[in-house]
Design a protein around this motif. Sequence first.
Motif, PDB file in Angstrom:
ATOM      1  N   GLU A 150      -9.937   3.413   4.826  1.00 43.85           N
ATOM      2  CA  GLU A 150      -8.838   2.979   5.579  1.00 43.85           C
ATOM      3  C   GLU A 150     -10.640   3.428   7.211  1.00 43.85           C
ATOM      4  OE1 GLU A 150      -5.045   2.576   6.074  1.00 43.85           O
ATOM      5  OE2 GLU A 150      -4.881   3.107   4.417  1.00 43.85           O
ATOM      6  N   ASN A 203      -6.412   2.436  -1.686  1.00 42.97           N
ATOM      7  CA  ASN A 203      -4.592   2.812  -1.679  1.00 42.97           C
ATOM      8  C   ASN A 203      -4.762   3.440  -2.996  1.00 42.97           C
ATOM      9  OD1 ASN A 203      -5.051   0.831   0.059  1.00 42.97           O
ATOM     10  ND2 ASN A 203      -2.941   1.501   0.577  1.00 42.97           N
ATOM     11  N   GLU A 212       7.947   6.589   0.765  1.00 42.76           N
ATOM     12  CA  GLU A 212       7.612   5.916   2.249  1.00 42.76           C
ATOM     13  C   GLU A 212       6.609   4.763   1.750  1.00 42.76           C
ATOM     14  OE1 GLU A 212       6.605   8.515   4.783  1.00 42.76           O
ATOM     15  OE2 GLU A 212       4.531   9.305   3.458  1.00 42.76           O
ATOM     16  N   LYS A 213       6.088   4.621   0.690  1.00 42.75           N
ATOM     17  CA  LYS A 213       4.587   4.239   0.301  1.00 42.75           C
ATOM     18  C   LYS A 213       5.078   2.824  -0.818  1.00 42.75           C
ATOM     19  CE  LYS A 213       1.886   7.074   1.932  1.00 42.75           C
ATOM     20  NZ  LYS A 213       1.414   7.797   1.471  1.00 42.75           N
ATOM     21  N   LEU A 214       4.521   1.910  -0.517  1.00 43.78           N
ATOM     22  CA  LEU A 214       4.562   0.352  -0.827  1.00 43.78           C
ATOM     23  C   LEU A 214       5.321   0.486  -1.770  1.00 43.78           C
ATOM     24  CD1 LEU A 214       4.563  -2.136  -0.278  1.00 43.78           C
ATOM     25  CD2 LEU A 214       2.568  -3.259  -1.517  1.00 43.78           C
ATOM     26  N   MET A 218       9.053  -0.297  -3.316  1.00 49.97           N
ATOM     27  CA  MET A 218       9.583  -1.116  -3.872  1.00 49.97           C
ATOM     28  C   MET A 218      10.260  -1.135  -5.568  1.00 49.97           C
ATOM     29  SD  MET A 218       9.037  -3.813  -2.207  1.00 49.97           S
ATOM     30  CE  MET A 218       8.447  -3.769  -0.518  1.00 49.97           C
ATOM     31  N   PRO A 229      11.269  -5.012   1.495  1.00 54.32           N
ATOM     32  CA  PRO A 229      10.989  -5.094   2.976  1.00 54.32           C
ATOM     33  C   PRO A 229       8.879  -5.421   3.337  1.00 54.32           C
ATOM     34  CG  PRO A 229      11.048  -2.483   2.761  1.00 54.32           C
ATOM     35  CD  PRO A 229      11.763  -3.549   1.464  1.00 54.32           C
ATOM     36  N   TYR A 231       5.835  -6.741   4.474  1.00 52.46           N
ATOM     37  CA  TYR A 231       5.650  -7.039   6.088  1.00 52.46           C
ATOM     38  C   TYR A 231       5.105  -8.012   5.996  1.00 52.46           C
ATOM     39  CZ  TYR A 231       5.758  -2.068   6.536  1.00 52.46           C
ATOM     40  OH  TYR A 231       6.865  -0.486   6.784  1.00 52.46           O
ATOM     41  N   ASN A 236      -1.655  -9.386   2.847  1.00 52.87           N
ATOM     42  CA  ASN A 236      -2.262  -8.358   2.665  1.00 52.87           C
ATOM     43  C   ASN A 236      -3.158  -8.452   1.792  1.00 52.87           C
ATOM     44  OD1 ASN A 236      -0.406  -8.196   5.100  1.00 52.87           O
ATOM     45  ND2 ASN A 236      -2.118  -6.966   6.228  1.00 52.87           N
ATOM     46  N   ARG A 238      -5.306  -5.320  -1.052  1.00 55.52           N
ATOM     47  CA  ARG A 238      -5.734  -3.705  -1.377  1.00 55.52           C
ATOM     48  C   ARG A 238      -6.388  -3.044  -2.388  1.00 55.52           C
ATOM     49  NH1 ARG A 238      -4.574  -3.997   3.754  1.00 55.52           N
ATOM     50  NH2 ARG A 238      -3.625  -2.514   4.608  1.00 55.52           N
ATOM     51  N   TRP A 240      -6.213  -1.697  -5.044  1.00 58.99           N
ATOM     52  CA  TRP A 240      -5.678  -0.615  -5.833  1.00 58.99           C
ATOM     53  C   TRP A 240      -5.973   0.340  -6.921  1.00 58.99           C
ATOM     54  CZ3 TRP A 240      -0.977   0.959  -3.199  1.00 58.99           C
ATOM     55  CH2 TRP A 240      -1.190  -0.512  -2.284  1.00 58.99           C
ATOM     56  N   ARG A 306       3.691  -5.146  11.016  1.00 58.01           N
ATOM     57  CA  ARG A 306       2.947  -3.272  11.187  1.00 58.01           C
ATOM     58  C   ARG A 306       1.844  -3.454  12.058  1.00 58.01           C
ATOM     59  NH1 ARG A 306       0.345  -0.212   6.507  1.00 58.01           N
ATOM     60  NH2 ARG A 306       1.559   0.594   5.715  1.00 58.01           N
ATOM     61  N   TYR A 313      -8.800  -4.568   3.216  1.00 57.57           N
ATOM     62  CA  TYR A 313      -9.580  -3.135   2.369  1.00 57.57           C
ATOM     63  C   TYR A 313     -10.083  -3.857   0.763  1.00 57.57           C
ATOM     64  CZ  TYR A 313      -6.317  -0.514   5.621  1.00 57.57           C
ATOM     65  OH  TYR A 313      -6.088  -0.196   6.400  1.00 57.57           O
ATOM     66  N   TYR A 366      12.137   0.294   9.436  1.00 54.23           N
ATOM     67  CA  TYR A 366      13.036  -1.050   9.282  1.00 54.23           C
ATOM     68  C   TYR A 366      13.586  -0.932  10.232  1.00 54.23           C
ATOM     69  CZ  TYR A 366       9.758   0.717   5.389  1.00 54.23           C
ATOM     70  OH  TYR A 366       8.986   0.635   4.778  1.00 54.23           O
TER      71      TYR A 366
HETATM   72  P1  TYD Z   1       1.521   1.859   2.220  1.00 59.86           P
HETATM   73  O1  TYD Z   1       1.611   1.392   1.125  1.00 59.86           O
HETATM   74  O2  TYD Z   1       1.615   2.415   3.346  1.00 59.86           O
HETATM   75  O3  TYD Z   1      -0.006   1.795   2.396  1.00 59.86           O
HETATM   76  P2  TYD Z   1      -1.447   1.458   3.843  1.00 59.86           P
HETATM   77  O4  TYD Z   1      -0.785   0.938   4.611  1.00 59.86           O
HETATM   78  O5  TYD Z   1      -2.041   2.898   3.630  1.00 59.86           O
HETATM   79  O6  TYD Z   1      -2.453   0.630   2.514  1.00 59.86           O
HETATM   80  O7  TYD Z   1       1.441   0.248   2.217  1.00 59.86           O
HETATM   81  C1  TYD Z   1       0.559  -1.128   1.904  1.00 59.86           C
HETATM   82  C2  TYD Z   1       0.559  -2.190   2.153  1.00 59.86           C
HETATM   83  O8  TYD Z   1       1.735  -3.041   1.663  1.00 59.86           O
HETATM   84  C3  TYD Z   1      -0.043  -2.551   3.250  1.00 59.86           C
HETATM   85  O9  TYD Z   1      -0.696  -3.802   4.021  1.00 59.86           O
HETATM   86  C4  TYD Z   1       1.527  -2.089   3.791  1.00 59.86           C
HETATM   87  C5  TYD Z   1       2.497  -2.945   3.056  1.00 59.86           C
HETATM   88  N1  TYD Z   1       3.909  -3.006   3.536  1.00 59.86           N
HETATM   89  C6  TYD Z   1       4.691  -3.581   3.359  1.00 59.86           C
HETATM   90  O10 TYD Z   1       4.360  -4.833   3.023  1.00 59.86           O
HETATM   91  N2  TYD Z   1       5.927  -3.216   3.070  1.00 59.86           N
HETATM   92  C7  TYD Z   1       6.407  -1.963   3.377  1.00 59.86           C
HETATM   93  O11 TYD Z   1       7.948  -1.248   3.278  1.00 59.86           O
HETATM   94  C8  TYD Z   1       5.445  -0.911   3.002  1.00 59.86           C
HETATM   95  C9  TYD Z   1       5.365   0.815   2.931  1.00 59.86           C
HETATM   96  C10 TYD Z   1       4.073  -1.339   2.963  1.00 59.86           C
END
Ligand code: TYD
Length: 367
Positions: A150, A203, A212-214, A218, A229, A231, A236, A238, A240, A306, A313, A366
């Motif tokens: 990041e 990631n 708390e992480k995605l 989920m 949720p 975003y 976007n 990532r 993995w 967010r 990434y 949220y």
């Molecule tokens: P996250 O796990 O917070 O890792 P990072 O922000 O370090 O990449 O999030 C991964 C991706 O998922 C990021 O694009 C944000 C998205 N996200 C959601 O869409 N909903 C969520 O509730 C969360 C926590 C993340």
Amino acid sequence: MTFNSSSVPTSADRAPRRLIITGGAGFIGSNFVHYWCQKYPSDRVVVLDALTYAGNLNNLAALENHPSFRFVKGDICDRATVDALLRDESIDTIVHFAAESHVDRSILGPAAFVHTNVVGTFTLLEAFRQHWQSHGQPSYYRFHHISTDEVYGSLGPDDPGFSETTPYMPNSPYSASKAGSDHLVRAYHHTYGLPTLMTNCSNNYGPYHFPEKLIPLMCINILMGKPLPVYGDGQNIRDWLYVGDHCSAVDTVIHRGTPGETYNIGGNNEVKNIDLVHMLCDLMDELAPELPVRPARKLITFVKDRPGHDRRYAIDATKIRTELGWTPAETVAGGLRRTVEWYLANRDWWQPLLSEEYQAYYRQVYA
Ligand code: TYD
Ligand code: NAD
């Protein structure tokens, strides 16, 4: 757990090391501690962790009786604690995972990120420099700093992945604080010749990932029948990386990396968020017999984006592959299946983490 460790030495090939692993009670740190203690049982492993909301001693419970393992509750910003451990444990290697690690929390409250990530890394570097110098600057000492992709900012759809020479352009308070720590590490090598190593990875996912992480969020919400949720538009991307692959990459760099160098670590698994959430829903439908809502995709809810959300990434891992011979072993399909199975089998691990503090955080993000 099994790990990809084909490209690194076995315990018999090398002299034992004496390590401090900071942040070893967190997600990646605890996976790494398990990996290391299993692979190098003669090494001394001292975990230094402040046990913030993200630190969890249950992650290390299996090591309680391991003869060369020690847990110390302490803050990396506390110089006296760090000095005493370096001296008393005759440490030759620091593997530095401790950090405030969640982007959403850094948006709500950046101060802790600057303190731990910048001041904490500085404290460790300065203590380790003096320790290393007082022992005659041994060439086998290592300070391995764990950083993130990041720091490089966000990619456009057709940009090549981040390489070690991509300019830094951090966008969130989290990534800016990690960038600050990276620069300090680089400066300590350049100025003092401290034998540093740095890895910037994409990631991670896998066992012991805080809710708390995605991915764990989920999985847990699907099991509880709560909205998922996503975003913004969910487009976007990532890249993995299965946490076991990350552990073997760090092992490779500690044993084969050149001091002063940076190595980028990626899973070669670029996925759009919405596609990843679909994969998780489908795996849950298949593996969890009693879901409150089925198919789980019915729970997907697009929520406000967010602030400053990085679009894409991706890592170009050519350097670690060609110079050190490391490649990831896990595909995203295989790694997600293992991860979902782990969350299904380990409800006792994650249920206590959904505390009142966590619910308050959740309501804020949220809202
Ligand atoms: P996250 O796990 O917070 O890792 P990072 O922000 O370090 O990449 O999030 C991964 C991706 O998922 C990021 O694009 C944000 C998205 N996200 C959601 O869409 N909903 C969520 O509730 C969360 C926590 C993340
Ligand atoms: P985590 O939040 O799960 O764990 C962090 C650990 O550090 C916790 O055990 C916490 O108690 C400890 N800690 C926090 N502040 C401390 C302090 N002041 N002193 C001592 N200990 C402290 O984080 P993680 O996801 O395991 O990430 C580990 C490292 O990897 C971090 O440096 C992070 O920036 C980096 N990283 C993570 C990812 C990812 O996907 N999770 C990706 C790239 C890089």
